[in-house]
Design a protein around this motif. Structure first.
Motif, PDB file in Angstrom:
ATOM      1  N   GLN A 158       6.414   6.430  49.915  1.00 17.25           N
ATOM      2  CA  GLN A 158       7.264   7.596  49.689  1.00 17.25           C
ATOM      3  C   GLN A 158       6.423   8.817  49.318  1.00 17.25           C
ATOM      4  N   LEU A 159       5.486   8.626  48.393  1.00 14.71           N
ATOM      5  CA  LEU A 159       4.624   9.730  47.985  1.00 14.71           C
ATOM      6  C   LEU A 159       3.756  10.207  49.145  1.00 14.71           C
ATOM      7  N   ASP A 160       3.226   9.267  49.912  1.00 14.59           N
ATOM      8  CA  ASP A 160       2.398   9.635  51.063  1.00 14.59           C
ATOM      9  C   ASP A 160       3.206  10.428  52.083  1.00 14.59           C
ATOM     10  N   ALA A 161       4.449  10.023  52.321  1.00 16.59           N
ATOM     11  CA  ALA A 161       5.296  10.726  53.278  1.00 16.59           C
ATOM     12  C   ALA A 161       5.531  12.166  52.842  1.00 16.59           C
ATOM     13  N   ALA A 224      10.742  27.155  74.346  1.00 10.95           N
ATOM     14  CA  ALA A 224       9.517  26.508  73.874  1.00 10.95           C
ATOM     15  C   ALA A 224       8.784  27.347  72.842  1.00 10.95           C
ATOM     16  N   ARG A 225       9.270  28.555  72.587  1.00 13.63           N
ATOM     17  CA  ARG A 225       8.576  29.454  71.663  1.00 13.63           C
ATOM     18  C   ARG A 225       8.968  29.181  70.224  1.00 13.63           C
ATOM     19  N   ASP A 226       8.016  29.501  69.335  1.00  8.38           N
ATOM     20  CA  ASP A 226       8.289  29.537  67.898  1.00  8.38           C
ATOM     21  C   ASP A 226       8.852  28.223  67.373  1.00  8.38           C
ATOM     22  N   ARG A 227       8.293  27.091  67.847  1.00  9.30           N
ATOM     23  CA  ARG A 227       8.819  25.816  67.415  1.00  9.30           C
ATOM     24  C   ARG A 227       7.748  24.897  66.833  1.00  9.30           C
ATOM     25  N   ALA A 228       6.570  25.436  66.521  1.00  9.04           N
ATOM     26  CA  ALA A 228       5.493  24.567  66.042  1.00  9.04           C
ATOM     27  C   ALA A 228       5.894  23.842  64.770  1.00  9.04           C
ATOM     28  N   ASP A 229       6.500  24.557  63.827  1.00  8.72           N
ATOM     29  CA  ASP A 229       6.880  23.910  62.578  1.00  8.72           C
ATOM     30  C   ASP A 229       7.996  22.891  62.804  1.00  8.72           C
ATOM     31  N   GLU A 230       9.011  23.272  63.578  1.00  7.76           N
ATOM     32  CA  GLU A 230      10.124  22.359  63.845  1.00  7.76           C
ATOM     33  C   GLU A 230       9.672  21.153  64.663  1.00  7.76           C
ATOM     34  N   PHE A 231       8.885  21.403  65.707  1.00  7.03           N
ATOM     35  CA  PHE A 231       8.411  20.323  66.577  1.00  7.03           C
ATOM     36  C   PHE A 231       7.594  19.314  65.766  1.00  7.03           C
ATOM     37  N   GLY A 232       6.658  19.816  64.991  1.00  8.93           N
ATOM     38  CA  GLY A 232       5.811  18.924  64.201  1.00  8.93           C
ATOM     39  C   GLY A 232       6.592  18.141  63.172  1.00  8.93           C
ATOM     40  N   LEU A 233       7.526  18.810  62.484  1.00  8.70           N
ATOM     41  CA  LEU A 233       8.322  18.133  61.470  1.00  8.70           C
ATOM     42  C   LEU A 233       9.155  17.017  62.090  1.00  8.70           C
ATOM     43  N   GLU A 234       9.799  17.299  63.214  1.00  9.06           N
ATOM     44  CA  GLU A 234      10.643  16.280  63.845  1.00  9.06           C
ATOM     45  C   GLU A 234       9.820  15.077  64.300  1.00  9.06           C
ATOM     46  N   ARG A 235       8.580  15.310  64.752  1.00  9.40           N
ATOM     47  CA  ARG A 235       7.743  14.191  65.167  1.00  9.40           C
ATOM     48  C   ARG A 235       7.308  13.369  63.944  1.00  9.40           C
ATOM     49  N   ILE A 236       7.068  14.044  62.832  1.00  3.45           N
ATOM     50  CA  ILE A 236       6.756  13.312  61.590  1.00  3.45           C
ATOM     51  C   ILE A 236       7.949  12.454  61.178  1.00  3.45           C
ATOM     52  N   LEU A 237       9.146  13.036  61.235  1.00  4.96           N
ATOM     53  CA  LEU A 237      10.343  12.288  60.861  1.00  4.96           C
ATOM     54  C   LEU A 237      10.602  11.148  61.841  1.00  4.96           C
ATOM     55  N   ASP A 238      10.350  11.379  63.123  1.00  2.00           N
ATOM     56  CA  ASP A 238      10.472  10.303  64.111  1.00  2.00           C
ATOM     57  C   ASP A 238       9.529   9.152  63.752  1.00  2.00           C
ATOM     58  N   GLY A 239       8.310   9.506  63.393  1.00  2.00           N
ATOM     59  CA  GLY A 239       7.333   8.492  63.037  1.00  2.00           C
ATOM     60  C   GLY A 239       7.741   7.701  61.808  1.00  2.00           C
ATOM     61  N   LEU A 240       8.252   8.387  60.794  1.00  2.00           N
ATOM     62  CA  LEU A 240       8.727   7.704  59.606  1.00  2.00           C
ATOM     63  C   LEU A 240       9.891   6.776  59.939  1.00  2.00           C
ATOM     64  N   GLU A 241      10.808   7.243  60.780  1.00  3.27           N
ATOM     65  CA  GLU A 241      11.960   6.428  61.154  1.00  3.27           C
ATOM     66  C   GLU A 241      11.515   5.166  61.897  1.00  3.27           C
ATOM     67  N   ALA A 242      10.563   5.330  62.819  1.00  2.45           N
ATOM     68  CA  ALA A 242      10.053   4.166  63.549  1.00  2.45           C
ATOM     69  C   ALA A 242       9.346   3.209  62.603  1.00  2.45           C
ATOM     70  N   TYR A 243       8.617   3.756  61.665  1.00  4.10           N
ATOM     71  CA  TYR A 243       7.899   2.911  60.705  1.00  4.10           C
ATOM     72  C   TYR A 243       8.873   2.144  59.823  1.00  4.10           C
ATOM     73  N   MET A 244       9.940   2.814  59.404  1.00  2.00           N
ATOM     74  CA  MET A 244      10.943   2.145  58.567  1.00  2.00           C
ATOM     75  C   MET A 244      11.611   1.008  59.336  1.00  2.00           C
ATOM     76  N   GLY A 245      11.809   1.209  60.621  1.00  2.35           N
ATOM     77  CA  GLY A 245      12.505   0.190  61.413  1.00  2.35           C
ATOM     78  C   GLY A 245      11.613  -0.894  61.950  1.00  2.35           C
ATOM     79  N   GLY A 246      10.303  -0.729  61.843  1.00  2.00           N
ATOM     80  CA  GLY A 246       9.371  -1.733  62.358  1.00  2.00           C
ATOM     81  C   GLY A 246       8.938  -2.699  61.279  1.00  2.00           C
ATOM     82  N   SER A 247       8.095  -3.632  61.658  1.00  2.00           N
ATOM     83  CA  SER A 247       7.573  -4.612  60.694  1.00  2.00           C
ATOM     84  C   SER A 247       6.365  -4.006  60.014  1.00  2.00           C
ATOM     85  N   ARG A 248       6.306  -4.119  58.698  1.00  2.00           N
ATOM     86  CA  ARG A 248       5.199  -3.546  57.942  1.00  2.00           C
ATOM     87  C   ARG A 248       4.516  -4.628  57.126  1.00  2.00           C
TER      88      ARG A 248
END
Length: 248
Positions: A158-161, A224-248
């Motif tokens: 949680q802290l790392d995220a 496609a303009r002005d989305r660096a912050d949104e694009f990056g954040l959503e990919r981070i959240l996607d990654g967290l969601e996949a990690y939560m749903g996978g085996s750890r």
């Protein structure tokens, strides 16, 4: 209760900041009713930093703005390091109230933090390196970690995220601060970056064909303009969601 000796061993020469931020430092009490306060001093310093950056803040300058002597300030704040600690916590303000759901919560948290950095660009440089977190800043961390409390992530995860999301928020804000956000040509971080790259690429497109093509594609596609912050954040959240749903 942490003893004074133990507190010094943990915080070293930052003990003064701990006392100012978290209590424990006595306010001036002798003599007439004090005309100054930590709140006035801190607010004045923040206004100077907002206008001219952290370099515009000095004990002498703050004292002059308040029409007091520098020695008067030392009755409240031992020095600039402690003053900056107060400025950071005050500028951060109270943490935001987050919506339900960890993903919506972190998204709202990131948006609120972006707003703070845009309002006070000097925070990006001030809030780095070894230092003491104040009650407001720790409250921001509490809010983000609490959003992840029921996700199955361990405490460390949680802290790392939260660190990852915070680091992502800082990146576009640093571009804004360093490349002239608010100029006549550009009002968003990506616009600033694109304008700078376009100028650098004049007459050099053959040397940097991939960057040139990517910029041209971005200019042609408004979505496609002005989305660096949104694009990056959503990919981070996607990654967290996949990690939560996978085996750890």
């Amino acid at each position: 209760m942490v003893g004074e000796d133990e507190k010094r061993s943990v915080f070293g020469d930052q003990t003064g900041s701990v006392e100012l931020l978290w209590g424990g430092r006595e306010r001036p009490s002798r003599g007439p009713r004090p005309a100054l306060s930590l709140e006035r001093i801190t607010g004045t310093a923040i206004a100077l930093a907002d206008a001219g950056g952290l370099g515009a803040v000095s004990m002498q300058r703050v004292a002059g703005e308040l029409d007091f002597t520098k020695m008067s300030l030392y009755r409240y704040v031992p020095g600039k390091n402690e003053l900056v600690a107060l400025m950071i916590d005050s500028a951060m303000g109270e943490p935001p109230q987050l919506p339900e759901g960890w993903r919506n919560g972190l998204r709202a948290w990131a948006g609120a933090l972006t707003t703070v950095y845009h309002r006070h660009p000097w925070l990006l440089g001030a809030a780095t390196g070894p230092r003491v977190m104040g009650p407001n800043e720790l409250g921001w961390t509490e809010a983000a970690v609490a959003a992840l409390a029921d996700t199955g992530l361990s405490g460390g995860e949680q802290l790392d995220a939260v660190v990852v999301v915070s680091g992502h928020v800082r990146a576009p804000a640093q571009v804004s601060a360093s490349m002239g956000l608010g100029s006549a040509r550009a009002t968003e971080p990506e616009q600033v970056m694109s304008a700078a790259l376009n100028e650098l690429l004049v007459g050099r497109a053959d040397r940097y064909p991939a960057v040139t093509a990517a910029l041209a594609s971005t200019e042609a596609d408004a979505t496609a303009r002005d989305r660096a912050d949104e694009f990056g954040l959503e990919r981070i959240l996607d990654g967290l969601e996949a990690y939560m749903g996978g085996s750890r």
